[in-house]
Design a protein around this motif. Structure first.
Motif, mmCIF file in Angstrom:
data_model
loop_
_atom_site.group_PDB
_atom_site.id
_atom_site.type_symbol
_atom_site.label_atom_id
_atom_site.label_comp_id
_atom_site.label_asym_id
_atom_site.label_seq_id
_atom_site.Cartn_x
_atom_site.Cartn_y
_atom_site.Cartn_z
ATOM 1 N N ARG A 11 9.588 44.546 71.778
ATOM 2 C CA ARG A 11 9.818 45.300 69.896
ATOM 3 C C ARG A 11 8.487 45.436 70.204
ATOM 4 O O ARG A 11 7.760 46.005 69.257
ATOM 5 N N ARG A 12 7.572 44.056 70.423
ATOM 6 C CA ARG A 12 6.135 44.132 70.644
ATOM 7 C C ARG A 12 5.138 44.987 71.004
ATOM 8 O O ARG A 12 4.827 46.082 70.877
ATOM 9 N N PHE A 13 6.200 45.654 72.466
ATOM 10 C CA PHE A 13 6.210 46.669 73.285
ATOM 11 C C PHE A 13 6.078 48.221 72.871
ATOM 12 O O PHE A 13 5.759 48.647 72.219
ATOM 13 N N LEU A 14 7.738 48.105 71.932
ATOM 14 C CA LEU A 14 7.729 49.967 71.382
ATOM 15 C C LEU A 14 7.160 50.025 70.451
ATOM 16 O O LEU A 14 6.210 50.453 69.564
ATOM 17 N N ILE A 15 6.341 48.708 68.766
ATOM 18 C CA ILE A 15 5.463 48.816 68.122
ATOM 19 C C ILE A 15 4.183 49.626 68.552
ATOM 20 O O ILE A 15 3.847 50.035 68.318
ATOM 21 N N ALA A 16 3.617 48.638 69.723
ATOM 22 C CA ALA A 16 2.212 48.864 70.430
ATOM 23 C C ALA A 16 2.181 50.595 71.075
ATOM 24 O O ALA A 16 1.271 51.425 70.900
ATOM 25 N N LEU A 17 4.023 51.060 71.690
ATOM 26 C CA LEU A 17 3.683 51.633 72.113
ATOM 27 C C LEU A 17 4.223 53.511 70.931
ATOM 28 O O LEU A 17 3.161 53.861 71.211
#
Length: 116
Positions: A11-17
């Motif tokens: 989830r953090r990765f997708l938000i940062a992406l």
């Protein structure tokens, strides 16, 4: 250091992406527009159809280069070099976005965004 669950990291990765793509979208779209313009110019110079010109642009920009469409004229070859170089630039920007998103996902919980 306790790592969060994979679901939280994803989830953090997708938000940062999403954030990184939002910030760099103007750069990405300019590079794509330059590639497409060079590809259309190459197609015009070579007498290719619109579909062949777009196909050549993406195959060359992604540095695949099947060789089924080859520019024969000097000007078209110069355009093809520009497509290839801008493709490398685009690939580099996309890789940098992904690395940034991964790093942000892994360091999101640390103070000040730095790894502890």
């Amino acid at each position: 250091m306790n790592r969060p669950a994979p679901k939280i990291l994803r989830r953090r990765f997708l938000i940062a992406l999403g954030h990184a793509i939002h910030v760099t979208w103007p750069v990405l779209s300019v590079i794509l527009a330059i590639q497409l313009a060079l590809g259309l110019l190459t197609g015009f110079v070579e007498g290719w159809s619109l579909g062949d010109a777009v196909y050549f642009t993406f195959i060359t920009g992604l540095t695949i280069g099947y060789g089924d469409l080859v520019p024969r004229q000097a000007l078209a070859r110069i355009f093809a070099i520009g497509i290839g170089l801008s493709g490398l630039l685009l690939t580099g920007v996309i890789a940098a976005i992904a690395v940034h998103a991964i790093r942000s996902a892994l360091t999101d919980g640390a103070s000040g965004g730095e790894r502890s």
